[in-house]
Each structure stands twice: as structure tokens, then as C-alpha cells.
Write an enzyme that holds these catalytic residues in place. Sequence first.
Site, PDB file in Angstrom:
ATOM      1  CD  GLU A 291      -3.193  -0.739   2.143  1.00  0.00           C
ATOM      2  OE1 GLU A 291      -3.214   0.330   2.771  1.00  0.00           O
ATOM      3  OE2 GLU A 291      -4.024  -1.632   2.290  1.00  0.00           O
TER       4      GLU A 291
ATOM      5  CD  GLU B  64      -4.754  -5.505   3.389  1.00  0.00           C
ATOM      6  OE1 GLU B  64      -5.515  -4.647   3.861  1.00  0.00           O
ATOM      7  OE2 GLU B  64      -3.558  -5.583   3.673  1.00  0.00           O
TER       8      GLU B  64
HETATM    9  C1  LIG Z   1      -6.857   1.313   0.792  1.00  0.00           C
HETATM   10  C2  LIG Z   1      -8.135   1.231   0.113  1.00  0.00           C
HETATM   11  O1  LIG Z   1      -8.330   0.488  -0.817  1.00  0.00           O
HETATM   12  N1  LIG Z   1      -9.047   2.002   0.575  1.00  0.00           N
HETATM   13  C3  LIG Z   1     -10.347   2.024   0.021  1.00  0.00           C
HETATM   14  C4  LIG Z   1     -11.225   1.161   0.848  1.00  0.00           C
HETATM   15  O2  LIG Z   1     -12.506   1.214   0.416  1.00  0.00           O
HETATM   16  C5  LIG Z   1     -13.068   2.499   0.530  1.00  0.00           C
HETATM   17  C6  LIG Z   1     -14.498   2.392   0.183  1.00  0.00           C
HETATM   18  O3  LIG Z   1     -14.655   1.762  -1.035  1.00  0.00           O
HETATM   19  C7  LIG Z   1     -12.316   3.466  -0.378  1.00  0.00           C
HETATM   20  O4  LIG Z   1     -12.816   4.761  -0.216  1.00  0.00           O
HETATM   21  C8  LIG Z   1     -10.862   3.438   0.032  1.00  0.00           C
HETATM   22  O5  LIG Z   1     -10.103   4.207  -0.853  1.00  0.00           O
END
Ligand SMILES: CC(=O)N[C@H]1CO[C@H](CO)[C@@H](O)[C@@H]1O
Length: 827
Positions: A181, A250
Amino acid sequence: MKTHMIFILLAIVTIFTPSILSTTVSHDGRALLINGERKIILSGSIHYPRSTPEMWPDLIRKAKEGGLDAIETYVFWNAHEPVRRQYDFTGRNDLIRFLKTIKQAGLYAILRIGPYACAEWNYGGFPVWLHNLPGIQIRTDNKVFMDEMQTFTTLIVDMVKKENLLAPEGGPIILTQIENEYGNIMDPYGDAGKRYINWCAKMAVAQNVGVPWIMCQQSDAPQPMINTCNGWYCHDFTPNNPNSPKIWTENWTGWFKNWGGKLPHRTAEDVAYAVARFFQTGGTVQNYYMYHGGTNFGRTTGGPYITTSYDYDAPLDEYGNLNQPKWGHLKELHAVLHSIEKVLTYGDITKTDLGNNVTVTTYKTSVISSCFINNDNTSNDATITYNGKNFTIPAWSVSILPDCKNEVYNTAKVNTQTNIVAKIPNGAKKEPSALTWNWTRERIGKFAKGGKGDFAMDVLLEQKAVTNDSSDYLWYITTFHLEKNDPLLSNGDLKLNINSSAHVLHVYVNGHELGYEYVNTSAYVYTFEKKVNLRSGKNIIALLSATVGLKNYGSFYDLTPVGITGPVKLVGKQGAVLKDLSNHAWTYHTGLEGLDHDHLYSEKSLYVNKWRTSHGMPINTRMIWYKTTFKPPLGTDPVVVDLSGMGKGEAWVNGLSIGRYWPSYVSDNDGCTLEPCNYRGQYDNNKCLTNCGKPIQTEYHVPRSFLRSDVNTLVLFEELGGNPTGVNFKTVRAGGACANAYEGNLLALSCEGRPISGIKFASFGAPQGVCGSFEKGSCESANDAKSILTKACVGKEFCLLDVSEKTFGAASSCGDKTKRLAVELVC
Ligand SMILES: CC(=O)N[C@H]1CO[C@H](CO)[C@@H](O)[C@@H]1O
Ligand SMILES: *[C@@H]1O[C@H](CO)[C@@H](O)[C@H](O)[C@H]1NC(C)=O
Ligand SMILES: *[C@@H]1O[C@H](CO)[C@@H](O)[C@H](O)[C@H]1NC(C)=O
Ligand SMILES: *[C@@H]1O[C@H](CO)[C@@H](O)[C@H](O)[C@H]1NC(C)=O
Ligand SMILES: *[C@@H]1O[C@H](CO)[C@@H](O)[C@H](O)[C@H]1NC(C)=O
Ligand SMILES: *[C@@H]1O[C@H](CO)[C@@H](O)[C@H](O)[C@H]1NC(C)=O
Ligand SMILES: *[C@@H]1O[C@H](CO)[C@@H](O)[C@H](O)[C@H]1NC(C)=O
Ligand SMILES: *[C@@H]1O[C@H](CO)[C@@H](O)[C@H](O)[C@H]1NC(C)=O
């Protein structure tokens, strides 16, 4: 000549060594290719240090039974290298044993070497000594850091190679991950961040693991890295290269917990919806984060303020029991997806928009067509006609039709029982016997009264720089003299003012406690200010700073200061600075005497004679130790210790830390959802919260393997004040279950290995209400559902019912509405 011979001999031995079954792993733009064949991979995260080696086989078996193909884990650098070049791969840190357990179960493994671990783990998995290496900058183009990262990555790769744990050598590992990430937080690192991520890719490729590398949330991941998606939903994700398959590393099955926070919950319907949408839109590798969350033992939680429980509302709960209906509802989904693996990975895809947020996706080969029908509308169910048949697709759901004619699964129709968790005192149905406590006070006098630390500096030091995180605690002490006639002594407005990034701060002036304060989860700095009386002559100010998990996420998170960041001042009216103590001589001492010197929690402590009997035992007192002995709760079910009534501190069983506790910290009253939570619509971690106005965690997991069959000890270090007399042990298991099943389905009921002891409620027709308060509805079957279920299930560990009029008799008064069976059973 000689070397030649040896070479030839070696070559012959290599060719003729039969045993290892090699698996090749490659990929195209559609899927991972295992031995050349496209596969669907359903994976789940289980972090080995968050459970015990004794628990691993059962967790992995339940993951396999739940329909998973793979287990994913991070590698936790700070667990393995707590001190530079001193490694620990024993007990819960035995990564190799964990991977071998996965292999024995016949599952694949996905190894996220990181070494950054985005897992609410202390300091993101980086050892704090790393922070203290001269010239280091973490997670960027910095030679000191990159050398350490490469050394550790190479160590891990060499270990798994040596044990033949990579797929080409016959092992379970099919994917490896570098970084994690970074894309989400890299902007502030500028060009150095880009250079770093390119270096990561090169360094990884040079490790020659023989399986693909992934980088998640890294849209600029250089080839051959596969960039992957993390999030609540990933159906809109597209990898950055046409040759990369769509991988979801994830999929958050729930969320973690904070001290002072509320209980998160993500419904089984919504997790299933997200997964089905992912496979509907061409995804082929999917991982649940977490499948089993487990426990942050010791001081391993990230922070600040991540709780000891890392249950995550995952399909397997913290203790390894099935979290039903989530586990079972996903298991059914996995079975359907596996049944159409070929067409999902080789079929042609067509999408038909039916309007009103309804889409049909067809996967078609010359042999078979399979369909997904999704309804993304957040409130309206949809009735559609497709292939000459009518289907009702509930709002926010996906139906799967393996033959494009018959719906075999819908994400919103849960046919799995909901377990009602029972907590049994001492594992038996009788009142627990009260525990007897011994106690002793933490020795703070040497610092608070004596005013002496170990070394002095004319500056306030950041806590990590002093302690390397070898303890949560650091003393900051300064002394100063006042003449009899010093105006400070007669100033009635005199206050001690401390700018602090201590997660918890205890302030002592001349040996007396002046007060304490703790940081709010949203802020990392606050000002402690309180009226103070000084004396003529020597004055001692002793500040005890405690950390509650080091920050683990964000750009430059590693630089977030902890401890007394200053200034520390004596102020008068309207904050006028009367004396600035920030650049006085401060002396420092890492740790607490009872904890870090006397090891009072340990059975091998040399200071056992310090304990006093319960007579006159103080309660609601800060800085005190309590100790008791207990017999292990009966049976083999998981054990928890209920620490309700305690303040904040750390607990040990037989010398092993079961983590920090903080039941005195209750959440505020706002933001909770009335149950049942509405699964429809986008989930995020602020939806479906419960437990408002209560402590987030009162029960702490005591793994069975920590316990002896005879006498065990429980030691508590209480920092804020609490009362141990209510502390008790319980076992955790399914005490009952509820189920709702629609007509035309098979309903399986069980008590997780125990016989079903009774049926509390059963009705086939249009039953009303929720689990625990079911009622008969406007219509019902002719035959009494309760007696049918009693006959079929009671006394058995498992029963399977055909939910139909055939089983329960006609329910003609219900008209042509789909009928439903509601059951509540007792275990
Ligand atoms: C890290 C990541 O993928 N965050 C996402 C998780 O899901 C939310 C809702 O869909 C997103 O807003 C985030 O960017
Ligand atoms: C912390 O770790 C660094 C790096 O290993 C080491 O140089 C330093 O001496 C340690 N400091 C303390 C206080 O242990
Ligand atoms: C559903 O359709 C409406 C109208 O076409 C649109 O505005 C809305 O964004 C859609 N909702 C979803 C969840 O796709
Ligand atoms: C849901 O469907 C209704 C009816 O078709 C439509 O009016 C509405 O915009 C949709 N809402 C959402 C949020 O998709
Ligand atoms: C489907 O529904 C429509 C409209 O409600 C109805 O006219 C039709 O007969 C139904 N078709 C089938 C096959 O049940
Ligand atoms: C934390 O927030 C609460 C509620 O907003 C407040 O009462 C308390 O003073 C805050 N504590 C700190 C250390 O800022
Ligand atoms: C002291 O702390 C407050 C937050 O409580 C912060 O706003 C302020 O900038 C700090 N002052 C200094 C001089 O660091
Ligand atoms: C408490 O102390 C007494 C006297 O030393 C000892 O006999 C007893 O075993 C201790 N109890 C516990 C729970 O440690």
C-alpha cells in the site's frame, strides 16, 4: 577433473531425486496459471503471531473447510528481529512451521514479506532500532534503510527456499509481496518514493523466488510486479498492465478496534456481495482480510490505541470459533465459484444492462454459460425476466446462476445459522469460585521522590530514541532549587504546563501525583495543565510517559513523536511563562521497576517475596500489581479472562503476556446502529457500530496452550486503578443458534461438535422478528415445525433439513410468497 565429476554426480542426484512435486506459477491477464492452468484463488489472511502454533492446524483446517484455497500472511520484521541481528523464529514467530502447517493442509500460501506490514501492528512491523540507526529514512530511497530491508527480505527468502516452501520447489507459496500500500501514501515522498518503489521491484525480482511478485495499491508498480487492490469493494479495479490478472489482496471482512472506540461489524451479506461483484467483473484472486484476526499478544498492537483483540469480525472469531453466519455464507459462495471456475477463467464475458441498477454478466464457453445478476440499488428489490424466467434480486445483492437458468446463490439470502455465543464461567455450569489476590505496589519512589534517572541531557528526548521500544514506559525527571523568597512559592495561580505526546502521562511533583492524562485517538499531542504547589529547596518533577502501541500507518508515520515533546513550563496568570523547564537537565529511566527490572509477572522472578497477602489489599489505586492463582477452566473450549472492573495495564498468564487491557475506557454514546444492521449500501467502518457507552474489550483471550492442567498464575499490572475482585475466567462456545432459510434450500444446523439439546422456536411460513425474539407470522405450515425439528435434530451434532412443503406440510395460507423457515436452537 574432480570438480567435473562432482558436478555430474550432483546433476544425476538432482535429476533422480523424485520426492518433490513442483508447481509452476505464472499468470496472464486473466488469472494465475497453476501448472499452466487458469485458477480461481480464494484466500484468507491469518497472521501467525496472532494465534498460537497449537491453534494453527485447526484454524487452517476451518479455512479449508470454509472453501479457501490459500492462506495469506505478512511477515512481521519486528517480531523476528527485536534486536538488530538477533533473530527469533520460535513459538508464535515460527513462520516456517506456519507455512508447513499450511502445506500439510494442502493449501497454498501467499507470503507478504513487506517488510512494511499494514496490519495495525506495532510500528507497522518495523523494529524501532531501525528508526535509531544513524542516517536512516524509512520507506524511501535511503541506503541505510534499503540495506536493512534487503538484508531482512533476503533472510526470509533464503529461509523459505531452504525449506522448499516455494511452489516450484514443491512448497505452498504461490505469490510473494514486496512493500505494501505504498501507493496510498507515497506522494509526500516525491521522487525519492518513486525511486524507492522501483528499487523494491528490482530487489524483489533479484531474489529469484520463481513465483510472481505483487504490490498492492501501487498503480505505478513496475513490471513484472502485479499491482493489486485493497478495500471494501474492488469490482471497479483494473490492474495497470493487460498481462496482470485482477487480484484483490485485502477485502476487509470487518474492521479493527480502538481503545475507547465502538464495535465494528460488517454483515455476511455485504462481504458476500463484494466478493460476488469482484468475480462478476473478472476478478480471479481474492483474499479476505482477515479470515482469522486473532489476538495482539504482548505489546504487538499498533496504534496508538489498537486493542488487544484483533477479532476483525472475521469469519473465524478471535478464538478460532466459527463466526456464523459469515463463515458459512461465504463457504456456500466459495463452493459456487469453484464449481464454475473453468468458465470464469476461460469463458467470454458479456454484460447486459437491464436498467434500474441491474446488470447480467454472462461467462460463456462452448460447453457452459454461467450468469451473475447484480442489483446495485440500495433500497429497491428488482424482479427481472431473464432467459424466460422471473428472478427477484434483492437490493444490494448478486445472484449466481451456474447454468444461467437456476439461481443457486444470492448474496443477500443467508441460509446459514447465526451462532449465539455463550460464555460459561470456568467452563462449567456453576458459579465461579472467587479468586484470592496478592498484591504489591510498583516502586515509583526512586524516581518520583528520589528524582534520579540513569543519564542526563539538557533537552527533552523523544521516547523511541531513548527506549528503542524495549518498554512502554519512560521516566523524564528534572529537579530545581527555589529560594525561600522565590515569587513562584507565593504565586496562587502557578500551574505546571506540559506539551505532551505521551499516550498516557503520569505527573508527579515532589513525590506526589499531580494528575494523569491520555491522548485522544484523533490527536497525538495535548497540553496537560494543573495547579501546582512547590516548596523551597529542591523540587522534583517526574513525568512517566507510557505508549499504547506505536503508530503504524500514513506517510512518515514512523516519525510521529511519542513521549514528552515539550515545552514543559511553569506558568502563571493567563499562561505567562514563569519558568521554562524544557532545557533543564532531564534524567531518563526506561521502564518500570516491577515490570522491566523485577519481572514481577514472571514465575522465575527473583522478587517473589515482594508480594503481600490480600489482607488490606488496596483497590482503585494506581501503579499496583495483583496476582492470583487459578485452575484451568474445564473442557477444551477457548478460554477468556474477564477483566471488567480493571483500569488499564497489562496481564500475564504463567508469565506469558496476554496483552494490554483497558476496560475503564468507555466509548461515547453516539453513532451506534440499532440491530439488525442494514447490509444495503456502501459499507465503511463507521456503519453498523454497536456497544456505545461501554468498554470496547473486557474479555482477553488466554490460549489453552498457555495453561497448565493444575495451578496457573494470573498477574495484572494496574496503571490507572481498578478492582480485581470481579475478575473471572470463562470458556467461549456456541450456546445456541438461529437460522432463517428460504423455501427450496437445504438448512444445516449444528452446535459445532456438540449435540443439539433443544429447539426453542421453529416456524415455516412468514415468521417475524429477529434471533432471540422470533414470532409466528401471518401464515404457517400445516404441520408443527417445532416438533419436526425436534425429531430431526435434538440429540444430534448435525442435521440437514429440506426447507419445503414436503418437510413441513402445505402452507397454503401464505399464497405464492416465498416461504421461510425460522429456527432458534439450544446447544
Ligand atoms: C486502501 C483502500 O483500498 N481504501 C479504500 C477502501 O474502500 C473504501 C471504500 O470503497 C475506499 O474509499 C478506500 O479508498
Ligand atoms: C537502539 O538500537 C540502536 C540500533 O541497534 C542501537 O545503536 C542503540 O544503542 C539502541 N539504543 C538503546 C537505548 O538500546
Ligand atoms: C442506480 O441508478 C440510478 C439511476 O440510474 C443512478 O443514479 C444510481 O447511481 C445507480 N446506483 C448505483 C448504486 O449504481
Ligand atoms: C433505486 O431504484 C429506484 C427505482 O428504480 C430509483 O429511483 C433510485 O434512484 C435507485 N436508487 C439508488 C440509490 O440506486
Ligand atoms: C414473470 O412475471 C411477469 C410479470 O409479473 C408475468 O407476467 C409472467 O407470467 C412471469 N413469467 C414467469 C415465467 O413466471
Ligand atoms: C478527549 O476527548 C474527550 C471528549 O471529547 C475530552 O473530554 C477529553 O478531555 C479529551 N482528552 C484529551 C487528552 O484531550
Ligand atoms: C502545545 O500543544 C498544543 C496542542 O495541545 C499545540 O497546539 C501547540 O502548538 C504546542 N505548543 C508548542 C510550543 O509546541
Ligand atoms: C499469597 O501469599 C501467600 C503468603 O505468602 C501465599 O501463601 C499464597 O500462595 C499467595 N497467593 C497467591 C495467589 O499468590
